[in-house]
Design a protein around this motif. Structure first.
Motif, short mmCIF file in Angstrom:
data_model
loop_
_atom_site.label_atom_id
_atom_site.label_comp_id
_atom_site.label_asym_id
_atom_site.label_seq_id
_atom_site.Cartn_x
_atom_site.Cartn_y
_atom_site.Cartn_z
N GLU A 181 24.50 28.88 33.32
CA GLU A 181 25.41 28.98 34.46
C GLU A 181 25.27 27.77 35.37
O GLU A 181 26.27 27.19 35.83
N LYS A 182 24.04 27.36 35.63
CA LYS A 182 23.83 26.23 36.53
C LYS A 182 24.24 24.91 35.90
O LYS A 182 24.86 24.06 36.56
N THR A 183 23.93 24.73 34.63
CA THR A 183 24.32 23.46 34.00
C THR A 183 25.83 23.36 33.88
O THR A 183 26.40 22.27 34.03
N ARG A 184 26.49 24.47 33.65
CA ARG A 184 27.96 24.45 33.60
C ARG A 184 28.53 24.09 34.97
O ARG A 184 29.49 23.31 35.08
N ALA A 185 27.94 24.63 36.04
CA ALA A 185 28.42 24.33 37.39
C ALA A 185 28.25 22.85 37.73
O ALA A 185 29.06 22.29 38.48
N LEU A 186 27.22 22.23 37.21
CA LEU A 186 27.03 20.81 37.48
C LEU A 186 28.23 20.00 37.02
O LEU A 186 28.66 19.06 37.70
N ILE A 187 28.78 20.34 35.89
CA ILE A 187 29.94 19.61 35.36
C ILE A 187 31.23 20.08 36.04
O ILE A 187 32.02 19.27 36.53
N GLU A 188 31.44 21.39 36.07
CA GLU A 188 32.73 21.93 36.51
C GLU A 188 32.90 21.94 38.02
O GLU A 188 34.01 21.73 38.53
N ASP A 189 31.82 22.20 38.77
CA ASP A 189 31.93 22.33 40.23
C ASP A 189 31.53 21.06 40.96
O ASP A 189 32.14 20.71 41.97
N PHE A 190 30.48 20.39 40.47
CA PHE A 190 29.95 19.25 41.21
C PHE A 190 30.31 17.90 40.58
O PHE A 190 30.01 16.86 41.16
N GLY A 191 30.95 17.91 39.42
CA GLY A 191 31.46 16.68 38.85
C GLY A 191 30.43 15.74 38.26
O GLY A 191 30.69 14.53 38.13
N PHE A 192 29.26 16.26 37.88
CA PHE A 192 28.27 15.41 37.23
C PHE A 192 28.80 14.93 35.87
O PHE A 192 29.65 15.59 35.25
N ASP A 193 28.27 13.83 35.39
CA ASP A 193 28.67 13.30 34.09
C ASP A 193 28.00 14.04 32.94
O ASP A 193 28.56 14.13 31.84
N ALA A 194 26.80 14.55 33.17
CA ALA A 194 26.07 15.27 32.13
C ALA A 194 25.11 16.24 32.80
O ALA A 194 24.68 16.02 33.94
N ALA A 195 24.76 17.31 32.09
CA ALA A 195 23.84 18.32 32.61
C ALA A 195 22.86 18.70 31.51
O ALA A 195 23.23 18.82 30.34
N VAL A 196 21.61 18.92 31.90
CA VAL A 196 20.53 19.22 30.96
C VAL A 196 19.82 20.48 31.43
O VAL A 196 19.50 20.61 32.62
N ASP A 197 19.56 21.40 30.50
CA ASP A 197 18.91 22.68 30.81
C ASP A 197 17.40 22.54 30.55
O ASP A 197 16.97 22.46 29.40
N HIS A 198 16.62 22.56 31.60
CA HIS A 198 15.18 22.37 31.43
C HIS A 198 14.50 23.61 30.83
O HIS A 198 13.33 23.54 30.41
N ARG A 199 15.23 24.74 30.76
CA ARG A 199 14.67 25.94 30.13
C ARG A 199 14.93 25.99 28.63
O ARG A 199 14.36 26.82 27.93
N ALA A 200 15.77 25.11 28.14
CA ALA A 200 16.12 25.12 26.72
C ALA A 200 14.96 24.58 25.88
O ALA A 200 14.23 23.68 26.31
#
Length: 339
Positions: A181-200
Motif C-alpha cells: 500500500e505504501k509503495t503504491r502510494a509513493l508512485i500514485e500519490d506522491f509522484g516518485f519515480d520508483a518505490a522499493v518495499d523494504h519488507r520484501a
C-alpha cells in the motif's frame, strides 16, 4: 483556574515504550501574567524524536524529566490573552506538549491563517517535518538535475516531502517504504519515480533495479539494514544527510555481528562521500523564511502533496506513538485533541 489533562513521563522506557512509562494527570493551570496566553490544544504532533527525549542519554536536547509533561508541537486556540500580540480566537502554532490546555508566552507562538492552509499542516508539510526535508535536502543533499535521490521512510511527512522536492529540482526520486500500500502510494500519490518495499524478501534486488546508476543522495531517516543496503549503492561524491535512525530508537543492546564502522569509513574515504547529521533548527535562521514561501507555494500549486494520519483523543497518544516507531502510521501522525 483552568484544568489541563496532561500525559507525563512516568518512567524511562527500556526498549519499546509501555503504558506504565506514561501517566495521565490533571493540572490546575495558574492565571495569566502580562504577555501570556491561555491555549486550548486542537492538534498535537507525534514525531520520532520524542523517543530520544524520553531517554536521559546525552543528546542535542534536554530529556523530559520524570513527572514532566511529554513535549511536542501543537496547534492551539487562544482562549484568553494578556498580550497585544494575540487575540482570543487566534489559532497558533506552539510547543506545549501532550496536554489539553497550556499557559504560554505569546512571543513563543506563531499565528496561523486557516485561509492559507489547513492549520494542522503547521505540524507536518508546512511545519517542522516539511522544513526538515527542505533544509536537509537542499543544504546537505544538494540534488542536481538527473541525479538519483533515495529516501527511507518515504511515505512519512519528511520522506514524502524529500522525494517531491527532489523531483522539483530535476532529480530522480526513489522511495523506500514498508508494504504494497505504501509503495503504491509513493508512485500514485506522491509522484516518485520508483518505490522499493523494504519488507520484501528481494528488497536488495528491488533497490538495485530502482537505482541502476547508483545513488547520488541518500536522505537517511531509518538506519539499520535499510541504510546499510543503500550505502552500498552510493556513487562517488554522493551526499548523505542523516536526519534520523528510527530503526534503532528502541534498541536495548549493540547489534550482533562484526564492527562495520571500518568498512563504512573506508567507503566514505574511497568515494569522497559527504555524510552529515543535522537537527533542523540549526537551519532556521538561514532557511525558514524561504521554506515558508517556497513550500507554501508548492503545496498550494499541488506540486507537493501530503498525507495525514489523524488519531482522535489525547488518551490515545501513547499507543499511537508506539505505532509511529514501528511504522504503523501512514503519513504525518497527528492527535486531534479537541474540535
Amino acid at each position: 483556574m483552568t484544568a489541563s489533562t496532561q500525559i507525563r513521563l512516568a518512567a524511562r522506557p527500556v526498549g519499546e515504550p509501555q503504558d506504565s512509562d506514561f501517566e495521565t494527570t490533571t493540572e490546575e493551570l495558574p492565571g495569566l501574567a502580562d504577555g501570556q496566553v491561555l491555549l486550548r490544544t486542537l492538534y498535537l504532533s507525534l514525531d520520532p524524536y520524542m523517543r530520544g527525549r524520553m531517554s536521559d542519554a546525552k543528546s542535542y536536547a534536554e530529556p523530559v524529566p520524570i513527572g514532566g509533561a511529554m513535549v511536542g508541537a501543537t496547534v492551539c486556540e487562544v482562549v484568553e490573552s494578556r498580550s497585544e500580540r494575540r487575540a482570543v480566537g487566534d489559532v497558533v502554532l506552539a510547543y506545549t506538549g501532550w496536554q489539553t490546555y497550556a499557559v504560554a508566552d505569546a512571543r513563543a507562538t506563531r499565528r496561523l491563517d486557516p485561509e492559507v492552509a489547513p492549520v494542522q499542516t503547521a505540524l507536518g508539510v508546512l511545519g517542522m517535518p516539511g522544513f526538515t526535508a527542505y533544509a536537509g535536502l537542499l543544504e546537505i543533499g544538494r540534488p542536481q538535475p538527473g541525479e538519483t535521490v533515495v529516501v527511507a521512510a518515504a511515505t512519512g511527512p519528511v520522506g514524502s516531502a524529500v522525494g517531491q522536492i527532489a523531483r522539483i529540482k530535476g532529480a530522480r526520486a526513489v522511495g523506500i517504504a514498508g508494504g504494497e500500500e505504501k509503495t503504491r502510494a509513493l508512485i500514485e500519490d506522491f509522484g516518485f519515480d520508483a518505490a522499493v518495499d523494504h519488507r520484501a524478501p528481494d528488497f536488495e534486488e528491488q533497490l538495485a533495479a530502482a537505482t541502476p546508476d547508483g545513488v547520488d543522495v541518500y536522505f537517511e531517516n531509518v538506519g539499520g539494514p535499510v541504510g546499510a543496503a543503500v550505502v552500498r549503492r552510493l556513487n562517488k561524491l554522493a551526499r548523505m544527510p542523516v536526519c534520523g535512525l528510527v530503526a534503532d530508537y528502541n534498541a536495548t543492546e549493540v547489534p550482533a555481528g562484526p564492527d562495520r564502522l571500518p568498512g563504512f569509513m573506508g567507503r566514505v574515504l574511497r568515494l569522497s562521500l559527504t555524510v552529515r547529521g543535522f537537527i533542523q533548527d540549526e537551519f532556521v535562521p538561514t532557511h525558514h523564511e524561504a521554506f515558508l514561501r517556497e513550500m507554501g507555494a508548492w503545496v498550494a500549486e499541488g506540486r507537493v502533496r501530503y498525507r495525514e494520519d489523524v488519531v482522535d483523543g489525547l488518551e490515545n497518544a501513547p499507543e499511537a506513538f508506539r505505532g509511529l516507531l514501528t511504522g504503523r502510521n501512514f503519513g504525518k501522525l497527528i492527535i486531534k485533541v479537541a474540535p
